[in-house]
Design an enzyme around this catalytic site. Structure first.
Site, mmCIF file in Angstrom:
data_model
loop_
_atom_site.group_PDB
_atom_site.id
_atom_site.type_symbol
_atom_site.label_atom_id
_atom_site.label_comp_id
_atom_site.label_asym_id
_atom_site.label_seq_id
_atom_site.Cartn_x
_atom_site.Cartn_y
_atom_site.Cartn_z
ATOM 1 N N TYR A 1 7.619 53.420 43.587
ATOM 2 C CA TYR A 1 8.197 52.843 44.815
ATOM 3 C C TYR A 1 8.058 51.320 44.843
ATOM 4 O O TYR A 1 8.634 50.658 45.710
ATOM 5 C CB TYR A 1 7.545 53.419 46.087
ATOM 6 C CG TYR A 1 7.673 54.908 46.283
ATOM 7 C CD1 TYR A 1 8.514 55.685 45.484
ATOM 8 C CD2 TYR A 1 6.947 55.572 47.273
ATOM 9 C CE1 TYR A 1 8.609 57.068 45.662
ATOM 10 C CE2 TYR A 1 7.048 56.943 47.461
ATOM 11 C CZ TYR A 1 7.877 57.688 46.650
ATOM 12 O OH TYR A 1 7.965 59.043 46.843
ATOM 13 N N LYS B 1 1.398 58.414 42.900
ATOM 14 C CA LYS B 1 1.984 59.322 41.893
ATOM 15 C C LYS B 1 2.141 58.658 40.535
ATOM 16 O O LYS B 1 2.465 57.465 40.449
ATOM 17 C CB LYS B 1 3.361 59.811 42.377
ATOM 18 C CG LYS B 1 3.343 60.294 43.820
ATOM 19 C CD LYS B 1 4.657 60.868 44.295
ATOM 20 C CE LYS B 1 4.607 61.069 45.803
ATOM 21 N NZ LYS B 1 5.090 59.917 46.591
ATOM 22 N N HIS C 1 4.588 62.799 39.346
ATOM 23 C CA HIS C 1 5.738 62.607 40.245
ATOM 24 C C HIS C 1 6.847 63.636 40.013
ATOM 25 O O HIS C 1 7.496 64.085 40.958
ATOM 26 C CB HIS C 1 6.290 61.183 40.087
ATOM 27 C CG HIS C 1 7.008 60.662 41.288
ATOM 28 N ND1 HIS C 1 6.927 59.365 41.724
ATOM 29 C CD2 HIS C 1 7.825 61.277 42.173
ATOM 30 C CE1 HIS C 1 7.661 59.198 42.816
ATOM 31 N NE2 HIS C 1 8.229 60.356 43.107
ATOM 32 N N ASP D 1 1.737 58.101 52.010
ATOM 33 C CA ASP D 1 2.250 58.573 50.718
ATOM 34 C C ASP D 1 3.023 57.456 50.022
ATOM 35 O O ASP D 1 4.014 56.958 50.554
ATOM 36 C CB ASP D 1 3.189 59.765 50.968
ATOM 37 C CG ASP D 1 3.705 60.376 49.677
ATOM 38 O OD1 ASP D 1 3.015 61.248 49.122
ATOM 39 O OD2 ASP D 1 4.792 59.971 49.210
HETATM 40 N N1 LIG Z 1 7.858 63.217 45.353
HETATM 41 C C1 LIG Z 1 9.113 62.860 45.384
HETATM 42 O O1 LIG Z 1 9.850 62.938 44.387
HETATM 43 C C2 LIG Z 1 9.693 62.344 46.670
HETATM 44 C C3 LIG Z 1 11.089 62.196 46.804
HETATM 45 C C4 LIG Z 1 11.584 61.761 48.037
HETATM 46 C C5 LIG Z 1 10.698 61.469 49.074
HETATM 47 N N2 LIG Z 1 9.340 61.584 48.899
HETATM 48 C C6 LIG Z 1 8.378 61.245 49.972
HETATM 49 O O2 LIG Z 1 8.812 61.805 51.206
HETATM 50 C C7 LIG Z 1 9.024 60.749 52.145
HETATM 51 C C8 LIG Z 1 10.132 61.091 53.130
HETATM 52 O O3 LIG Z 1 11.332 61.407 52.496
HETATM 53 P P1 LIG Z 1 12.620 60.471 52.616
HETATM 54 O O4 LIG Z 1 12.204 59.057 52.509
HETATM 55 O O5 LIG Z 1 13.624 61.024 51.675
HETATM 56 O O6 LIG Z 1 13.225 60.682 54.033
HETATM 57 P P2 LIG Z 1 13.078 61.448 55.417
HETATM 58 O O7 LIG Z 1 11.750 61.235 56.018
HETATM 59 O O8 LIG Z 1 13.612 62.827 55.240
HETATM 60 O O9 LIG Z 1 14.167 60.612 56.239
HETATM 61 C C9 LIG Z 1 14.087 59.218 56.347
HETATM 62 C C10 LIG Z 1 15.403 58.692 56.923
HETATM 63 O O10 LIG Z 1 15.569 59.164 58.253
HETATM 64 C C11 LIG Z 1 15.537 58.060 59.162
HETATM 65 N N3 LIG Z 1 14.648 58.468 60.281
HETATM 66 C C12 LIG Z 1 13.310 58.647 60.253
HETATM 67 N N4 LIG Z 1 12.852 59.064 61.426
HETATM 68 C C13 LIG Z 1 13.921 59.153 62.249
HETATM 69 C C14 LIG Z 1 14.083 59.521 63.612
HETATM 70 N N5 LIG Z 1 13.050 59.900 64.350
HETATM 71 N N6 LIG Z 1 15.336 59.495 64.137
HETATM 72 C C15 LIG Z 1 16.402 59.117 63.378
HETATM 73 N N7 LIG Z 1 16.303 58.764 62.077
HETATM 74 C C16 LIG Z 1 15.080 58.764 61.523
HETATM 75 C C17 LIG Z 1 14.979 56.885 58.394
HETATM 76 O O11 LIG Z 1 15.555 55.672 58.827
HETATM 77 P P3 LIG Z 1 14.673 54.370 59.220
HETATM 78 O O12 LIG Z 1 13.649 54.158 58.149
HETATM 79 O O13 LIG Z 1 15.713 53.313 59.280
HETATM 80 O O14 LIG Z 1 14.062 54.676 60.558
HETATM 81 C C18 LIG Z 1 15.443 57.199 56.970
HETATM 82 O O15 LIG Z 1 16.795 56.815 56.805
HETATM 83 C C19 LIG Z 1 9.316 59.557 51.241
HETATM 84 O O16 LIG Z 1 9.239 58.340 51.944
HETATM 85 C C20 LIG Z 1 8.304 59.730 50.157
HETATM 86 O O17 LIG Z 1 7.025 59.306 50.591
HETATM 87 C C21 LIG Z 1 8.832 62.038 47.717
#
Ligand SMILES: NC(=O)c1ccc[n+]([C@@H]2O[C@H](COP(=O)([O-])OP(=O)(O)OC[C@H]3O[C@@H](n4cnc5c(N)ncnc54)[C@H](OP(=O)(O)O)[C@@H]3O)[C@@H](O)[C@H]2O)c1
Length: 270
Positions: free
Chosen positions: A50, A75, A108, A45
């Site tokens: 980004y 997106k 998005h 994704d």
């Molecule tokens: N459509 C939208 O508006 C929108 C908005 C937000 C996100 N998204 C999508 O959703 C994805 C995920 O959301 P997100 O980036 O907000 O975060 P998330 O997946 O909820 O959390 C990521 C965070 O948790 C840490 N982490 C990941 N796996 C872990 C584990 N097993 N143990 C401990 N810590 C862990 C990561 O650190 P490290 O990287 O340092 O491991 C990072 O700080 C995004 O990357 C994006 O593709 C879309």
């Protein structure tokens, strides 16, 4: 994992866990996406916003996997609304990725990020019509939206031909979005759970930690598994290989009793 794929209303399938790339800088994106592919992820994704599409695409193209075996989402930037504007932004995304089609393209957000809540219905309809054209031309396998509320989706249903195939929304323990989930289910719209770990903020929650211990799992694994139990498609992000591996090792089911306990957790983001 019990469910390997979700199926969109046009019959196209999508791997049930996606690799998120928000906040991974372009320079790091190549290594992170390569690590994800190496460890079995086949769904990536990204987004024009980004600013990492270039290296996301390069990592996929360089990896020993056929294009058809990787599901790629990008997106349309939230501030770009309009028919021609959407066609142009899509071209930019394809060029960045070095690909000739996308698996899923999403609006998005229904409003620009600096004007959250602004009524952009007309612009969203115009953008959606452009996405319908790209879909009908075979440039995108599935089209959808992100951050759309019921009223935003309803405007597309009332004015356009194709029902969105996906809605990517913030969804994690404490943020259950029940009404929106019910609405999406009724219209056969796959719900993708973004920020399944509440961007990391969820992981120290004492109830989550206690339940994770019972399953000999980590809090992250329970949080991601929770999304699947709620029939949403999680998109965890990490730049660390150990975590990337862990986040798709979900060979357990959360009992109804533990799901109920998790459901009682308040939104950690308030
Ligand atoms: N459509 C939208 O508006 C929108 C908005 C937000 C996100 N998204 C999508 O959703 C994805 C995920 O959301 P997100 O980036 O907000 O975060 P998330 O997946 O909820 O959390 C990521 C965070 O948790 C840490 N982490 C990941 N796996 C872990 C584990 N097993 N143990 C401990 N810590 C862990 C990561 O650190 P490290 O990287 O340092 O491991 C990072 O700080 C995004 O990357 C994006 O593709 C879309």
């Amino acid at each position: 994992m019990s469910k390997e794929l979700f199926t969109f209303h046009n019959g196209v399938t999508i791997p049930s866990i996606g690799f998120g790339t928000w906040q991974i800088p372009n320079e790091e994106a190549y290594d992170s996406v390569t690590m994800a592919l190496k460890n079995g992820y086949t769904h990536i994704d990204t987004a024009l916003a980004y600013q990492n599409e270039e290296n996301v695409g390069k990592a996929i193209r360089d990896f020993d996997i056929a294009r058809k075996d990787v599901f790629v989402t990008s997106k349309l930037p939230a501030q770009i609304k309009g028919y021609q504007e959407t066609l142009d932004a899509f071209d930019e995304t394809l060029t960045n990725l070095g690909m000739d089609y996308l698996d899923l393209y999403l609006i998005h957000a229904p409003w620009p990020w600096n004007e959250i809540g602004k009524d952009c219905t007309e612009g969203n309809i115009a953008s959606w019509k452009a996405m319908e054209k790209l879909y009908n031309d075979g440039k995108i396998k599935t089209i959808g939206v992100s951050n759309f509320e019921i009223k935003d989706i309803q405007a597309l249903l009332d004015n356009c031909d194709i029902v969105p195939m996906a809605n990517q929304i913030p969804f994690y323990i404490g943020r259950d979005q029940k009404d929106l989930l019910d609405f999406c289910k009724k219209h056969d719209i796959v719900v993708e759970a973004y920020s399944p770990l509440a961007t990391g903020q969820l992981l120290d929650h004492p109830v989550l930690k206690e339940i994770a211990e019972k399953y000999d799992a980590t809090p992250a694994q329970v949080a991601i598994r929770y999304c699947l139990e709620k029939d949403t498609l999680p998109l965890p992000k990490s730049t660390h290989e150990k975590r990337i591996i862990e986040n798709r090792e979900l060979n357990f089911e959360i009992s109804a009793e533990d799901l109920a306990a998790l459901d009682k957790i308040e939104d950690v983001r308030g």
